[in-house]
Motif scaffolding. Sequence first.
Motif, PDB file in Angstrom:
ATOM      1  N   ALA A 144      43.628  43.310  25.966  1.00  0.00           N
ATOM      2  CA  ALA A 144      43.842  42.798  27.395  1.00  0.00           C
ATOM      3  C   ALA A 144      43.354  43.596  28.574  1.00  0.00           C
ATOM      4  O   ALA A 144      42.817  43.077  29.612  1.00  0.00           O
ATOM      5  N   GLU A 145      43.409  44.907  28.497  1.00  0.00           N
ATOM      6  CA  GLU A 145      42.692  45.708  29.434  1.00  0.00           C
ATOM      7  C   GLU A 145      41.467  46.371  28.788  1.00  0.00           C
ATOM      8  O   GLU A 145      40.462  46.365  29.494  1.00  0.00           O
ATOM      9  N   THR A 146      41.284  47.019  27.466  1.00  0.00           N
ATOM     10  CA  THR A 146      40.309  47.363  27.160  1.00  0.00           C
ATOM     11  C   THR A 146      39.012  46.616  27.096  1.00  0.00           C
ATOM     12  O   THR A 146      37.861  47.200  27.090  1.00  0.00           O
ATOM     13  N   LYS A 147      39.209  45.159  26.924  1.00  0.00           N
ATOM     14  CA  LYS A 147      38.032  44.295  26.738  1.00  0.00           C
ATOM     15  C   LYS A 147      37.719  43.493  27.854  1.00  0.00           C
ATOM     16  O   LYS A 147      37.007  42.726  28.041  1.00  0.00           O
ATOM     17  N   ARG A 148      38.599  43.951  29.041  1.00  0.00           N
ATOM     18  CA  ARG A 148      38.606  43.219  30.317  1.00  0.00           C
ATOM     19  C   ARG A 148      37.009  43.111  31.125  1.00  0.00           C
ATOM     20  O   ARG A 148      36.708  42.137  31.284  1.00  0.00           O
ATOM     21  N   ASP A 149      36.176  44.360  30.849  1.00  0.00           N
ATOM     22  CA  ASP A 149      34.939  44.516  31.364  1.00  0.00           C
ATOM     23  C   ASP A 149      33.796  44.645  30.441  1.00  0.00           C
ATOM     24  O   ASP A 149      32.954  45.184  30.518  1.00  0.00           O
ATOM     25  N   SER A 150      33.889  44.118  29.047  1.00  0.00           N
ATOM     26  CA  SER A 150      33.228  44.188  28.086  1.00  0.00           C
ATOM     27  C   SER A 150      31.865  43.480  28.377  1.00  0.00           C
ATOM     28  O   SER A 150      31.899  42.593  29.100  1.00  0.00           O
ATOM     29  N   SER A 151      30.690  44.003  27.870  1.00  0.00           N
ATOM     30  CA  SER A 151      29.490  43.320  28.133  1.00  0.00           C
ATOM     31  C   SER A 151      29.366  41.997  27.172  1.00  0.00           C
ATOM     32  O   SER A 151      28.341  41.456  27.259  1.00  0.00           O
ATOM     33  N   VAL A 152      30.244  41.929  26.168  1.00  0.00           N
ATOM     34  CA  VAL A 152      30.248  40.852  25.263  1.00  0.00           C
ATOM     35  C   VAL A 152      31.141  39.809  25.800  1.00  0.00           C
ATOM     36  O   VAL A 152      32.208  39.896  25.793  1.00  0.00           O
TER      37      VAL A 152
END
Length: 283
Positions: free
Chosen positions: A95-103
């Motif tokens: 929920a947090e670690t993928k919040r700003d993913s480029s994917v």
Amino acid sequence: MTVLVFGGSSQIGHFLLPRLLAGGASVLALSRHARTSEPGLRWLQGELPDAVPGELPVPAAIISFGPLGPFAQWLARADFGSEPPRVIATSSMSAETKRDSSVPAERAISRQLRDGEQALATACARHGAPWTVLRPTLIYGAGLDKSLSPIARRALRTRLFPLPAGRGMRQPVHAEDIALAVLAALACPASAGRILSIGGGERLSAGAMFARVRQSLPRGILPLPLPAWLLHAGRRVAPKKLQGPLQRLDADLVTDNDELERLLGIRPRPFRVEAEMWFPAKG
């Protein structure tokens, strides 16, 4: 006390159900597949948000290890009378670690998790039911995860273990420690209305984590080092489902357990692994 468990056949449920039974609870557990009931444990077959049999005893507690959205939908429609249950559910640190993913697909997963957490809180507020959400990091320990266990089993088949040169820190958490946190939250009114992160008791680099998994396997598994330059080059040609994991190899995916320890008294174990952890337990 009657406890309703969604995802009872999951890796966390594998450790939780025996402890609930040992504590004298009457357990109703939902699984998508038919399973054999036993004294104190009644298995229900179905899938949220619709396939839950009616005429069930009103539970004192509801625990969910499945997707938050369908669970929140079911919860919003349920009728518990004047005695709202205690609700515990798991989300994910994604929920947090993928919040700003480029994917884009990973950003969508992060948003879906956060939306599910909010929907759960809203449904519980409707009933006046106290809730707690646990956000685990990478889960291992029962051979049912879709991250480390498939890598270990593939290595046993191919006799080759890829070792990416990841510098990002990891904090794998054992499924049994999450089960213990669930039990502690059930007995801790102060944990109501909180989203608690839970990571393992040890932080190590991604490269060291993979190396430790390989070391847990029988001899004869050859290491295949994947240097950083090769991984960087591979990002441009990798399938979309691998682009995010490759990019995060140098990112820290860890959390702070201080609030978990203060409220629940849970201190997760360090990452000490054995070969049998990568296979589902029989029975």
